[in-house]
Design a protein around this motif. Structure first.
Motif, PDB file in Angstrom:
ATOM      1  N   LEU A 203      37.169  -0.652   3.912  1.00  0.00           N
ATOM      2  CA  LEU A 203      35.752  -0.730   3.562  1.00  0.00           C
ATOM      3  C   LEU A 203      35.493  -0.021   2.234  1.00  0.00           C
ATOM      4  N   ALA A 204      36.035   1.189   2.084  1.00  0.00           N
ATOM      5  CA  ALA A 204      35.849   1.930   0.835  1.00  0.00           C
ATOM      6  C   ALA A 204      36.411   1.150  -0.345  1.00  0.00           C
ATOM      7  N   GLY A 205      37.562   0.540  -0.163  1.00  0.00           N
ATOM      8  CA  GLY A 205      38.153  -0.254  -1.231  1.00  0.00           C
ATOM      9  C   GLY A 205      37.263  -1.419  -1.636  1.00  0.00           C
ATOM     10  N   ARG A 206      36.689  -2.108  -0.650  1.00  0.00           N
ATOM     11  CA  ARG A 206      35.792  -3.236  -0.954  1.00  0.00           C
ATOM     12  C   ARG A 206      34.548  -2.770  -1.683  1.00  0.00           C
ATOM     13  N   ARG A 207      33.951  -1.694  -1.209  1.00  0.00           N
ATOM     14  CA  ARG A 207      32.732  -1.194  -1.842  1.00  0.00           C
ATOM     15  C   ARG A 207      33.007  -0.743  -3.281  1.00  0.00           C
ATOM     16  N   PHE A 208      34.057   0.033  -3.478  1.00  0.00           N
ATOM     17  CA  PHE A 208      34.350   0.514  -4.827  1.00  0.00           C
ATOM     18  C   PHE A 208      34.696  -0.631  -5.772  1.00  0.00           C
ATOM     19  N   ALA A 209      35.356  -1.666  -5.262  1.00  0.00           N
ATOM     20  CA  ALA A 209      35.692  -2.815  -6.100  1.00  0.00           C
ATOM     21  C   ALA A 209      34.436  -3.496  -6.629  1.00  0.00           C
ATOM     22  N   GLU A 210      33.339  -3.421  -5.877  1.00  0.00           N
ATOM     23  CA  GLU A 210      32.076  -4.025  -6.316  1.00  0.00           C
ATOM     24  C   GLU A 210      31.498  -3.332  -7.543  1.00  0.00           C
ATOM     25  N   THR A 211      31.950  -2.117  -7.812  1.00  0.00           N
ATOM     26  CA  THR A 211      31.431  -1.368  -8.966  1.00  0.00           C
ATOM     27  C   THR A 211      32.293  -1.554 -10.207  1.00  0.00           C
ATOM     28  N   ALA A 212      33.297  -2.418 -10.152  1.00  0.00           N
ATOM     29  CA  ALA A 212      34.227  -2.573 -11.279  1.00  0.00           C
ATOM     30  C   ALA A 212      33.522  -2.848 -12.603  1.00  0.00           C
ATOM     31  N   PRO A 213      32.515  -3.750 -12.674  1.00  0.00           N
ATOM     32  CA  PRO A 213      31.830  -3.962 -13.959  1.00  0.00           C
ATOM     33  C   PRO A 213      31.146  -2.702 -14.484  1.00  0.00           C
ATOM     34  N   LEU A 214      30.501  -1.948 -13.601  1.00  0.00           N
ATOM     35  CA  LEU A 214      29.856  -0.701 -14.013  1.00  0.00           C
ATOM     36  C   LEU A 214      30.883   0.297 -14.520  1.00  0.00           C
ATOM     37  N   MET A 215      31.950   0.484 -13.755  1.00  0.00           N
ATOM     38  CA  MET A 215      32.959   1.466 -14.137  1.00  0.00           C
ATOM     39  C   MET A 215      33.654   1.061 -15.433  1.00  0.00           C
ATOM     40  N   SER A 216      33.881  -0.233 -15.609  1.00  0.00           N
ATOM     41  CA  SER A 216      34.489  -0.710 -16.841  1.00  0.00           C
ATOM     42  C   SER A 216      33.574  -0.450 -18.033  1.00  0.00           C
ATOM     43  N   PHE A 217      32.272  -0.664 -17.849  1.00  0.00           N
ATOM     44  CA  PHE A 217      31.312  -0.400 -18.918  1.00  0.00           C
ATOM     45  C   PHE A 217      31.306   1.076 -19.296  1.00  0.00           C
ATOM     46  N   LEU A 218      31.276   1.957 -18.300  1.00  0.00           N
ATOM     47  CA  LEU A 218      31.238   3.394 -18.564  1.00  0.00           C
ATOM     48  C   LEU A 218      32.524   3.868 -19.243  1.00  0.00           C
ATOM     49  N   CYS A 219      33.647   3.379 -18.761  1.00  0.00           N
ATOM     50  CA  CYS A 219      34.904   3.763 -19.383  1.00  0.00           C
ATOM     51  C   CYS A 219      34.947   3.288 -20.836  1.00  0.00           C
ATOM     52  N   GLY A 220      34.477   2.055 -21.068  1.00  0.00           N
ATOM     53  CA  GLY A 220      34.448   1.544 -22.436  1.00  0.00           C
ATOM     54  C   GLY A 220      33.556   2.386 -23.337  1.00  0.00           C
ATOM     55  N   ALA A 221      32.416   2.810 -22.801  1.00  0.00           N
ATOM     56  CA  ALA A 221      31.519   3.647 -23.585  1.00  0.00           C
ATOM     57  C   ALA A 221      32.177   4.967 -23.963  1.00  0.00           C
ATOM     58  N   LEU A 222      33.018   5.482 -23.084  1.00  0.00           N
ATOM     59  CA  LEU A 222      33.663   6.768 -23.317  1.00  0.00           C
ATOM     60  C   LEU A 222      35.007   6.625 -24.035  1.00  0.00           C
ATOM     61  N   GLY A 223      35.417   5.391 -24.278  1.00  0.00           N
ATOM     62  CA  GLY A 223      36.652   5.166 -25.026  1.00  0.00           C
ATOM     63  C   GLY A 223      37.914   5.437 -24.239  1.00  0.00           C
ATOM     64  N   VAL A 224      37.858   5.209 -22.904  1.00  0.00           N
ATOM     65  CA  VAL A 224      39.056   5.374 -22.075  1.00  0.00           C
ATOM     66  C   VAL A 224      39.332   4.070 -21.354  1.00  0.00           C
ATOM     67  N   ALA A 225      40.577   3.854 -20.980  1.00  0.00           N
ATOM     68  CA  ALA A 225      40.955   2.609 -20.315  1.00  0.00           C
ATOM     69  C   ALA A 225      40.410   2.549 -18.906  1.00  0.00           C
ATOM     70  N   TYR A 226      39.980   1.376 -18.494  1.00  0.00           N
ATOM     71  CA  TYR A 226      39.596   1.160 -17.096  1.00  0.00           C
ATOM     72  C   TYR A 226      40.746   0.475 -16.353  1.00  0.00           C
TER      73      TYR A 226
END
Length: 226
Positions: A203-226
């Protein structure tokens, strides 16, 4: 994994938050909190590897994904020695050095209850500016991430915000409500019943996977790889 007895222990710790009681019940803490938490963390490693390979599921007893039970009371009004929740964080491989986003699981038997979280909680000034700048420069991309139907089905943005627009950002910007954020975190509900199922890690894996676009955006803003 976690059980109803885990919540019983957390509830009792709230009522007996003293060193003497904890030492007398340390074996229960090990069996009902730390051991199932480390099992859960270990079970999360394959899931994170699939959709967030830069984030660590560290099952060490100390210094890993499981947060300390001991409270830092040096500057706190509340002098009780122990946290009465279970906090589990899956940090970016670069960790605190760049204040990169992370995934978080909160398990408690109090008013806050249980929840999932993902994103950046209280990033330092430089990191916060970078995220705001990315939102300001690419509002279409940000709004697409924020309003994605797969994301909003279970997740909502939370945290604190400024009363006024931050310095250097236009008050009439299309994403001004988000630019005022001091936290860039998303929250998803979680029940005690879900925590105690055998499939909690899935369940945790499914829920966290739903945030991939958000996490990718934040990582990109901070200049680190997602």
């Amino acid at each position: 994994m976690f059980s109803a007895d885990t919540f019983t222990f957390l509830r009792e710790l709230q009522n007996h938050n003293r060193r003497e009681w904890f030492e007398a019940n340390k074996s229960r803490y090990e069996a009902l909190v730390r051991e199932p938490a480390l099992d859960f963390i270990e079970a999360m490693a394959p899931a994170l590897a699939k959709f967030a390979p830069q984030f660590r599921a560290d099952a060490r007893k100390m210094g890993g994904s499981l947060m300390r039970v001991y409270r830092d009371t040096r500057f706190a009004r509340n002098k009780t020695p122990y946290k009465t929740n279970i906090g589990i964080q899956f940090r970016h491989t670069l960790g605190k050095d760049v204040h990169a986003p992370g995934f978080y699981v909160h398990i408690a038997d109090d008013e806050e209850g249980c929840f999932f979280a993902a994103g950046c909680w209280r990033p330092e000034a430089d990191a916060l500016w970078k995220i705001r700048q990315a939102v300001a420069d690419k509002p279409e991309k940000w709004l697409a991430v924020r309003d994605d139907k797969k994301f909003t089905r279970h997740w909502t943005l939370g945290g604190d915000s400024l009363q006024r627009p931050p310095r250097g950002f236009a008050a009439d910007h299309v994403a001004i409500d988000d630019l005022r954020r001091k936290d860039f975190i998303a929250l998803a509900s979680l029940s005690a019943e879900e925590v105690t199922t055998r499939d909690f890690a899935k369940l945790a894996g499914r829920r966290f996977a739903e945030t991939a676009p958000l996490m990718s955006f934040l990582c990109g803003a901070l200049g680190v790889a997602y």
